[in-house]
Design a protein around this motif. Structure first.
Motif, PDB file in Angstrom:
ATOM      1  N   GLU A 239       0.820  -1.212   0.000  1.00 55.38           N
ATOM      2  CA  GLU A 239       0.000   0.000   0.000  1.00 55.38           C
ATOM      3  C   GLU A 239       0.858   1.267   0.000  1.00 55.38           C
ATOM      4  O   GLU A 239       0.460   2.305  -0.530  1.00 55.38           O
ATOM      5  N   ILE A 240       2.077   1.188   0.574  1.00 56.97           N
ATOM      6  CA  ILE A 240       2.983   2.338   0.547  1.00 56.97           C
ATOM      7  C   ILE A 240       3.515   2.548  -0.862  1.00 56.97           C
ATOM      8  O   ILE A 240       3.599   3.682  -1.357  1.00 56.97           O
ATOM      9  N   VAL A 241       3.882   1.458  -1.539  1.00 55.70           N
ATOM     10  CA  VAL A 241       4.343   1.560  -2.927  1.00 55.70           C
ATOM     11  C   VAL A 241       3.228   2.120  -3.809  1.00 55.70           C
ATOM     12  O   VAL A 241       3.452   2.995  -4.657  1.00 55.70           O
ATOM     13  N   ARG A 242       2.009   1.638  -3.603  1.00 51.11           N
ATOM     14  CA  ARG A 242       0.878   2.124  -4.389  1.00 51.11           C
ATOM     15  C   ARG A 242       0.637   3.620  -4.138  1.00 51.11           C
ATOM     16  O   ARG A 242       0.302   4.373  -5.054  1.00 51.11           O
ATOM     17  N   TYR A 243       0.817   4.039  -2.888  1.00 50.48           N
ATOM     18  CA  TYR A 243       0.656   5.454  -2.545  1.00 50.48           C
ATOM     19  C   TYR A 243       1.683   6.302  -3.287  1.00 50.48           C
ATOM     20  O   TYR A 243       1.352   7.369  -3.835  1.00 50.48           O
ATOM     21  N   ALA A 244       2.940   5.853  -3.331  1.00 52.80           N
ATOM     22  CA  ALA A 244       3.983   6.592  -4.056  1.00 52.80           C
ATOM     23  C   ALA A 244       3.667   6.666  -5.542  1.00 52.80           C
ATOM     24  O   ALA A 244       3.832   7.722  -6.178  1.00 52.80           O
ATOM     25  N   VAL A 245       3.211   5.564  -6.113  1.00 52.60           N
ATOM     26  CA  VAL A 245       2.868   5.543  -7.535  1.00 52.60           C
ATOM     27  C   VAL A 245       1.699   6.484  -7.817  1.00 52.60           C
ATOM     28  O   VAL A 245       1.696   7.229  -8.805  1.00 52.60           O
ATOM     29  N   GLN A 246       0.697   6.476  -6.937  1.00 53.08           N
ATOM     30  CA  GLN A 246      -0.463   7.350  -7.132  1.00 53.08           C
ATOM     31  C   GLN A 246      -0.084   8.824  -7.039  1.00 53.08           C
ATOM     32  O   GLN A 246      -0.598   9.655  -7.804  1.00 53.08           O
ATOM     33  N   SER A 277      12.572   6.500  -7.441  1.00 53.41           N
ATOM     34  CA  SER A 277      13.418   7.323  -6.574  1.00 53.41           C
ATOM     35  C   SER A 277      12.746   7.579  -5.238  1.00 53.41           C
ATOM     36  O   SER A 277      13.405   7.606  -4.191  1.00 53.41           O
ATOM     37  N   LEU A 278      11.437   7.744  -5.263  1.00 54.14           N
ATOM     38  CA  LEU A 278      10.689   8.022  -4.046  1.00 54.14           C
ATOM     39  C   LEU A 278      10.756   6.842  -3.076  1.00 54.14           C
ATOM     40  O   LEU A 278      11.012   7.013  -1.876  1.00 54.14           O
ATOM     41  N   ILE A 279      10.561   5.633  -3.579  1.00 52.96           N
ATOM     42  CA  ILE A 279      10.606   4.447  -2.723  1.00 52.96           C
ATOM     43  C   ILE A 279      12.022   4.184  -2.230  1.00 52.96           C
ATOM     44  O   ILE A 279      12.249   3.905  -1.036  1.00 52.96           O
ATOM     45  N   MET A 296       4.386   6.219   5.546  1.00 55.15           N
ATOM     46  CA  MET A 296       3.832   7.232   4.667  1.00 55.15           C
ATOM     47  C   MET A 296       4.548   8.565   4.858  1.00 55.15           C
ATOM     48  O   MET A 296       4.713   9.336   3.910  1.00 55.15           O
ATOM     49  N   GLU A 297       5.002   8.855   6.080  1.00 55.57           N
ATOM     50  CA  GLU A 297       5.724  10.106   6.346  1.00 55.57           C
ATOM     51  C   GLU A 297       7.035  10.162   5.565  1.00 55.57           C
ATOM     52  O   GLU A 297       7.453  11.250   5.141  1.00 55.57           O
ATOM     53  N   ASP A 298       7.697   9.013   5.373  1.00 54.36           N
ATOM     54  CA  ASP A 298       8.926   8.988   4.566  1.00 54.36           C
ATOM     55  C   ASP A 298       8.620   9.417   3.136  1.00 54.36           C
ATOM     56  O   ASP A 298       9.390  10.184   2.524  1.00 54.36           O
ATOM     57  N   ILE A 299       7.524   8.923   2.593  1.00 54.90           N
ATOM     58  CA  ILE A 299       7.142   9.264   1.224  1.00 54.90           C
ATOM     59  C   ILE A 299       6.841  10.758   1.112  1.00 54.90           C
ATOM     60  O   ILE A 299       7.332  11.449   0.221  1.00 54.90           O
ATOM     61  N   GLU A 333      -2.332  16.558  -0.209  1.00 57.23           N
ATOM     62  CA  GLU A 333      -3.641  16.769   0.410  1.00 57.23           C
ATOM     63  C   GLU A 333      -4.762  16.095  -0.376  1.00 57.23           C
ATOM     64  O   GLU A 333      -5.774  15.696   0.219  1.00 57.23           O
ATOM     65  N   SER A 334      -4.608  15.953  -1.692  1.00 53.72           N
ATOM     66  CA  SER A 334      -5.703  15.423  -2.511  1.00 53.72           C
ATOM     67  C   SER A 334      -5.613  13.922  -2.753  1.00 53.72           C
ATOM     68  O   SER A 334      -6.583  13.323  -3.224  1.00 53.72           O
ATOM     69  N   THR A 335      -4.452  13.309  -2.482  1.00 54.28           N
ATOM     70  CA  THR A 335      -4.280  11.869  -2.706  1.00 54.28           C
ATOM     71  C   THR A 335      -4.683  11.098  -1.465  1.00 54.28           C
ATOM     72  O   THR A 335      -4.247  11.423  -0.347  1.00 54.28           O
ATOM     73  N   LYS A 336      -5.497  10.092  -1.636  1.00 54.85           N
ATOM     74  CA  LYS A 336      -5.983   9.313  -0.512  1.00 54.85           C
ATOM     75  C   LYS A 336      -4.829   8.605   0.197  1.00 54.85           C
ATOM     76  O   LYS A 336      -3.908   8.097  -0.454  1.00 54.85           O
ATOM     77  N   ARG A 337      -4.877   8.570   1.502  1.00 52.69           N
ATOM     78  CA  ARG A 337      -3.863   7.879   2.287  1.00 52.69           C
ATOM     79  C   ARG A 337      -4.033   6.370   2.123  1.00 52.69           C
ATOM     80  O   ARG A 337      -5.149   5.880   1.977  1.00 52.69           O
ATOM     81  N   PRO A 338      -2.922   5.636   2.176  1.00 53.78           N
ATOM     82  CA  PRO A 338      -3.004   4.182   1.982  1.00 53.78           C
ATOM     83  C   PRO A 338      -3.703   3.501   3.143  1.00 53.78           C
ATOM     84  O   PRO A 338      -3.600   3.937   4.283  1.00 53.78           O
ATOM     85  N   VAL A 339      -4.420   2.463   2.808  1.00 52.70           N
ATOM     86  CA  VAL A 339      -5.104   1.650   3.827  1.00 52.70           C
ATOM     87  C   VAL A 339      -4.575   0.233   3.736  1.00 52.70           C
ATOM     88  O   VAL A 339      -4.551  -0.359   2.658  1.00 52.70           O
ATOM     89  N   ALA A 340      -4.106  -0.307   4.856  1.00 52.44           N
ATOM     90  CA  ALA A 340      -3.562  -1.662   4.872  1.00 52.44           C
ATOM     91  C   ALA A 340      -4.641  -2.660   4.505  1.00 52.44           C
ATOM     92  O   ALA A 340      -5.805  -2.529   4.900  1.00 52.44           O
ATOM     93  N   ALA A 341      -4.240  -3.676   3.739  1.00 48.08           N
ATOM     94  CA  ALA A 341      -5.190  -4.708   3.319  1.00 48.08           C
ATOM     95  C   ALA A 341      -5.620  -5.547   4.503  1.00 48.08           C
ATOM     96  O   ALA A 341      -4.861  -5.823   5.396  1.00 48.08           O
TER      97      ALA A 341
END
Length: 341
Positions: A239-246, A277-279, A296-299, A333-341
């Protein structure tokens, strides 16, 4: 990554490297502060890039200790460093090296390759935007492939190899802005600002008194290569990787799901290399902060350095005084925060 508790005896290699990385931040700050005062955030971001194996573009006005900071880092890590002052008449061979006609011991003449300054561990490309594109492109292969090709022969560069390039944001007449393809090879774009009044007083006091203490080397090039592998082994939740991609995908205008403010202000957004680079940078940041997992704070903390040179704003944004940093904040602010599966 499953790390066992550190014990006085029987530590694994991973535990030893993790302990070195944990202690490195404070130790490096202590040594660099002998020569450079302030700029703590910039130093942290440079360390993240070095431990992740990425190159940095450093933007700042003259006299903000960009060169001194790079040289101090090279001394801390006991690395070879070279500085190239980019000028309009600089040629590619001045960077990569050239072949010369030389005589051997039997007085027979032949071509001999003389290595250029790119054969080092840390290359400071000073004012890289003041040289023509042909010379700028000479760094492309070195940065991406860690090698140079001269007359069809490939020469491997020293390991580790980092390019820390500086840009002067003023006096833009007669400069050659880096093309997007080359900008994308830089992991971070760091902006060095003026120091606070207290820090400037400390700098003036220190530099007008006795010479500063010598910097003590803490690590070797071999240590850094071990750090690179350790950082890459740090686990990241899907979910963190997906957040960075989004976050990176949301910066691309006129794509499905792109926010309205991006369509309004952005001409070109970040590509796939931005998410990589972000990850990778988030992994290095997590380790430097004493963790073996990415949050998520690292991202979010690294999004501006990663996207600053990858988002091309349009004339409307410039007319309205909109900066890339403001767009990055709105992306968060506009990108949804990741939610663990």
């Amino acid at each position: 990554m499953n790390l066992k508790l550190v014990t006085p005896e029987g530590r694994s290699e991973e535990e030893r490297i993790f302990e070195m990385l944990q202690n490195s931040r404070q130790q490096i700050d202590s040594e660099i502060s002998k020569a450079v005062i302030g700029q703590k955030e910039i130093i942290d971001q440079l360390l993240i890039a070095l431990f992740a194996g990425g190159h940095c573009l450093i933007t700042g006005a003259p006299g903000l200790a960009k060169t001194l900071l790079v040289n101090s880092l090279a001394q801390v890590f006991k690395l070879k460093s070279q500085r190239i002052q980019f000028t309009p008449d600089l040629m590619p061979a001045d960077i990569t090296g050239t072949e010369i006609l030389a005589a051997d011991s039997q007085d027979e003449q032949g071509l001999k390759f003389v290595k250029g300054p790119v054969f080092t561990n840390i290359l400071l490309a000073d004012e890289i935007n003041r040289t023509p594109p042909k010379t700028q492109a000479a760094l492309l292969e070195a940065m991406q492939e860690k090698q140079v090709t001269v007359t069809g022969v490939k020469y491997e560069l020293d390991k580790p190899f980092f390019v820390l390039a500086t840009q002067n944001p003023i006096e833009m007449e007669g400069t050659y802005p880096l093309p997007e393809a080359q900008l994308d090879r830089f992991m971070f774009n760091l902006v060095i600002d003026y120091l606070s009044e207290d820090d400037e007083v400390a700098v003036v006091t220190q530099t007008t008194a006795r010479d500063s203490e010598p910097i003590v080397p803490l690590f070797t090039g071999h240590d850094i290569q071990q750090f690179h592998q350790f950082v890459r082994d740090v686990p990241v939740a899907e979910e963190i990787v997906r957040y960075a991609v989004q976050l990176c995908a949301a910066s691309r205008p006129h794509q499905p799901g792109t926010p309205d403010f991006v369509n309004e202000w952005v001409n070109w957004g970040a590509g796939l290399r931005a998410a990589q680079s972000l990850i990778l940078g988030a992994k290095a940041r997590a380790v430097l902060w004493g963790r073996v997992h990415v949050t998520m704070e690292d991202i979010q903390a690294l999004l501006a350095p990663v996207l600053r040179h990858r988002i091309l704003i349009n004339y409307r944004a410039e007319a309205e005084g909109i900066t890339v940093e403001q767009i990055v904040q709105q992306l968060i602010e506009s990108t949804k925060r990741p939610v663990a599966a």
